[in-house]
Design a protein around this motif. Structure first.
Motif, PDB file in Angstrom:
ATOM      1  N   UNK A  36     -19.431 -81.383  36.435  1.00 39.45           N
ATOM      2  CA  UNK A  36     -20.882 -81.287  36.442  1.00 39.45           C
ATOM      3  C   UNK A  36     -21.441 -82.148  35.318  1.00 39.45           C
ATOM      4  N   UNK A  37     -22.485 -82.881  35.625  1.00 36.38           N
ATOM      5  CA  UNK A  37     -23.201 -83.699  34.660  1.00 36.38           C
ATOM      6  C   UNK A  37     -24.676 -83.315  34.762  1.00 36.38           C
ATOM      7  N   UNK A  90     -32.673 -77.452  30.554  1.00 36.47           N
ATOM      8  CA  UNK A  90     -33.461 -77.952  31.675  1.00 36.47           C
ATOM      9  C   UNK A  90     -33.093 -79.395  31.985  1.00 36.47           C
ATOM     10  N   UNK A  91     -32.713 -79.648  33.237  1.00 37.02           N
ATOM     11  CA  UNK A  91     -32.269 -80.980  33.648  1.00 37.02           C
ATOM     12  C   UNK A  91     -31.945 -80.953  35.144  1.00 37.02           C
ATOM     13  N   UNK A  92     -31.730 -82.139  35.692  1.00 36.02           N
ATOM     14  CA  UNK A  92     -31.129 -82.253  37.017  1.00 36.02           C
ATOM     15  C   UNK A  92     -29.618 -82.236  36.832  1.00 36.02           C
ATOM     16  N   UNK A  93     -28.953 -81.368  37.573  1.00 32.31           N
ATOM     17  CA  UNK A  93     -27.500 -81.215  37.456  1.00 32.31           C
ATOM     18  C   UNK A  93     -26.827 -81.864  38.670  1.00 32.31           C
ATOM     19  N   UNK A 113     -26.277 -84.980  45.249  1.00 35.95           N
ATOM     20  CA  UNK A 113     -27.659 -85.450  45.188  1.00 35.95           C
ATOM     21  C   UNK A 113     -28.425 -84.854  44.017  1.00 35.95           C
ATOM     22  N   UNK A 114     -27.858 -83.835  43.397  1.00 35.31           N
ATOM     23  CA  UNK A 114     -28.506 -83.212  42.239  1.00 35.31           C
ATOM     24  C   UNK A 114     -29.241 -81.938  42.596  1.00 35.31           C
ATOM     25  N   UNK A 115     -29.231 -81.013  41.664  1.00 36.00           N
ATOM     26  CA  UNK A 115     -30.004 -79.775  41.809  1.00 36.00           C
ATOM     27  C   UNK A 115     -30.729 -79.509  40.496  1.00 36.00           C
ATOM     28  N   UNK A 116     -31.983 -79.148  40.581  1.00 37.40           N
ATOM     29  CA  UNK A 116     -32.805 -78.976  39.382  1.00 37.40           C
ATOM     30  C   UNK A 116     -32.606 -77.596  38.781  1.00 37.40           C
TER      31      UNK A 116
END
Length: 121
Positions: A36-37, A90-93, A113-116
């Motif tokens: 995870x980034x 808080x970030x897009x993961x 695709x990312x999850x907020x």
């Protein structure tokens, strides 16, 4: 073709928990690393946590002791248990996996695709 789909992000108050997941699908022969980034606005993408096929893990300094990464190889899925969340989380993961696709000659990296994730104070 390999696809990664994340779910489980959302809005939570400081001190709360979330458990996003990321599932890989497609012509997969093997998955080595799962990680995870995250990327906050105006900042570079950074490693949150990573788990290798043998089970070894490593974490970013800011999440050690609060986040736990795990994987289910039968489901080609990686999870991130996030506890004691802070507003600075808080970030897009994004999930990332090192995949050997069927018919491939080498490992290749694939991203979701990312999850907020938003943590309110």
């Amino acid at each position: 073709q390999v696809q990664l789909v994340e779910s489980g992000g959302g809005l939570v108050q400081a001190g709360g928990s979330l458990r996003p997941s990321c599932a890989a699908s497609g012509s997969i022969f093997s998955i080595n690393s799962m990680g995870w980034y995250r990327q906050a606005p105006g900042k570079q993408r950074e490693l949150v946590a990573r788990v290798m096929s043998g089970g070894s893990t490593n974490y970013g300094d800011s999440v050690k002791g609060r986040f736990t990464i795990s994987r289910d190889n039968a489901k080609n899925t990686v999870y991130l248990q996030m506890n004691s969340l802070k507003p600075e989380d808080t970030a897009a993961y994004y999930c990332k996996m090192g995949v050997w696709a069927v018919g491939a000659r080498s490992w290749s990296d694939h991203w979701g695709q990312g999850t907020q994730v938003t943590v309110s104070s």
